[in-house]
Design an enzyme around this catalytic site. Sequence first.
Site, PDB file in Angstrom:
ATOM      1  N   ASP A 184       0.876  -1.178   0.000  1.00 51.53           N
ATOM      2  CA  ASP A 184       0.000   0.000   0.000  1.00 51.53           C
ATOM      3  C   ASP A 184       0.909   1.223   0.000  1.00 51.53           C
ATOM      4  OD1 ASP A 184      -2.214   1.832   0.460  1.00 51.53           O
ATOM      5  OD2 ASP A 184      -3.338   0.114   1.204  1.00 51.53           O
TER       6      ASP A 184
ATOM      7  N   HIS B 101       1.316   1.683  -3.347  1.00 51.76           N
ATOM      8  CA  HIS B 101       0.280   2.482  -3.997  1.00 51.76           C
ATOM      9  C   HIS B 101       0.773   3.903  -4.241  1.00 51.76           C
ATOM     10  CE1 HIS B 101      -3.375  -0.208  -2.760  1.00 51.76           C
ATOM     11  NE2 HIS B 101      -2.561  -0.773  -3.615  1.00 51.76           N
TER      12      HIS B 101
END
Length: 566
Positions: A309, A343
């Site tokens: 992430d 991300h």
Amino acid sequence: MKPILSILSVFACILQISCSQPAANQVAASAGSQYDYLYANLPFDMLRVVEPVFPDNRVNLAQYGGVPDGVTLNTEAFAKAIDALVKKGGGTLVVPKGLWLTGPITLQSNINLHLDEGSVLLFSTDFDQYPLVKTTFEGLETQRCQSPISGKGLINVAITGKGLIDGSGDAWRPIKKVKITSGQWKQLIASGGVLNEKGDVWFPSEKSLKGNNISDMNVPRNLKDDEWDSVKDFLRPVMISLHECTNVLLEGVTFQNSPSWNIHPMLCTNFTTRGITVRNPWYSQNGDGLDLESCTNAVIINSSFDVGDDAICIKSGKDEDGRKRGVPCANVIVDNCIVFHGHGGFVVGSEMSGSVRNIKVSNCTFMGTDVGLRFKSTRGRGGVVENIYISDVYMANIPTEPLLFDLFYGGTSPVPEGDEPTKDKAIEDIMLAVTEETPQFKDIYITNVACNGAGRAMFFNGLPEMNVSNVQISNVNINADRGAEIAQSDGVKLHNVRVIAAKGPNLILRDAKNIMVDGFVTKNNEPAKVEISGRSSKNISITKSAVKQSDINIRKEVDKKEVTVK
């Protein structure tokens, strides 16, 4: 398989600091003058970060019954060793080489948890070892399972050395079918656990699935006291939780495989991260690297991240909870870090309701991160992100945008997964009233950035009622599938920017006003194509650029007098 701060607490913190000053025989985990360059020519006022100091006492975990065989549970040995050091006034707990299986470790003031080279802290997969505790996650007050390593209200604390800490996160995390191979999926199902109704997400237990079904953005709301245990397995802990701590150092250690976020300092003062490695599987749900939340005076340097992430993320609480806390994340230096997957490489938000200010990011590399520089929020957050200075950032193979400012963040991955909606939905143009719930991005300065390979060169997506404002981009080179798109923005300046777009316009301005474009070019100084649309677009100046009047597509709703080309 099983598989905030009140006035009184501030005074208490000051008293604790004054009572814990190093004596003559104490040693400091000091960086010395070699890091003076970090503070040279800072564009904002910032005190030098104070690093922790420790008494010259050392104990070995094996002295307190520790057994490094990977089978013996060493939770009690850690507790005894830390207590023994506390009675001596603090010092260093040495974890020698070996495989140390353990349950949660609670740190204390004046403790340096030092992992020798070859040492591995492996946290138990027995969920019963991790009781529910009151904490904060995703910027909200909630309950989670106790973190593998935690500390609250501490003075002088460190995790150092050359060892490795593994949070056994694979026992906790749900996994999406779309993210792994068919063979891995079959193996996962055979190991136990349950599937969701659609059969495309695996959960380690029924409790985990139930928690997912009743949660919003990973946080169950409005549960009664006796209902929390029914979703306990879903309440994955962050691996390193440091709350209201002063003088913190993380150095040299590898942190990996966390149940959710990897490292979460919150409301900390004087936080140093130096030379660490942070890893999570690329498919790990909420597998953030470092989430710095409502902290003051922080240095993050010479470290690498490869996570599932956001990698290096700045936060300050979410919505009403964050505004009520009202503590910004401020005075942060990020330098010489590399991100291999995530991300976002460097991220602000989306929980930024307490505001974010005075951040300097420099000399960083992002390789294959979904987004490069990612600023995200949404209506309802409130908070102001301002005084952000970014320079000398180099990127390659970014699937979406190297530069992203998005005030319509919806909680999904930047790269759509499975049946998630695509990111390029229509931009809303409904203007709402400005309230304390309106987020704001302003006064952001980005220079010396290069990216080879991206989906779209830039995307600015402000709110109609609160545009992204005064963002200055200079000396930037981007090679992308599509050009830069600047929407609902005010006072953006592009200076010496080159955008090579494989298709479509090199620059799109939509509902953008007071825009200055100076020295904008494309491949081989060919004429750059520009598209301008939106009823709010006005006062747009393009100078000294490879842009001809004939290559500008001005939509009919825009007054052509508002666009000048020189």
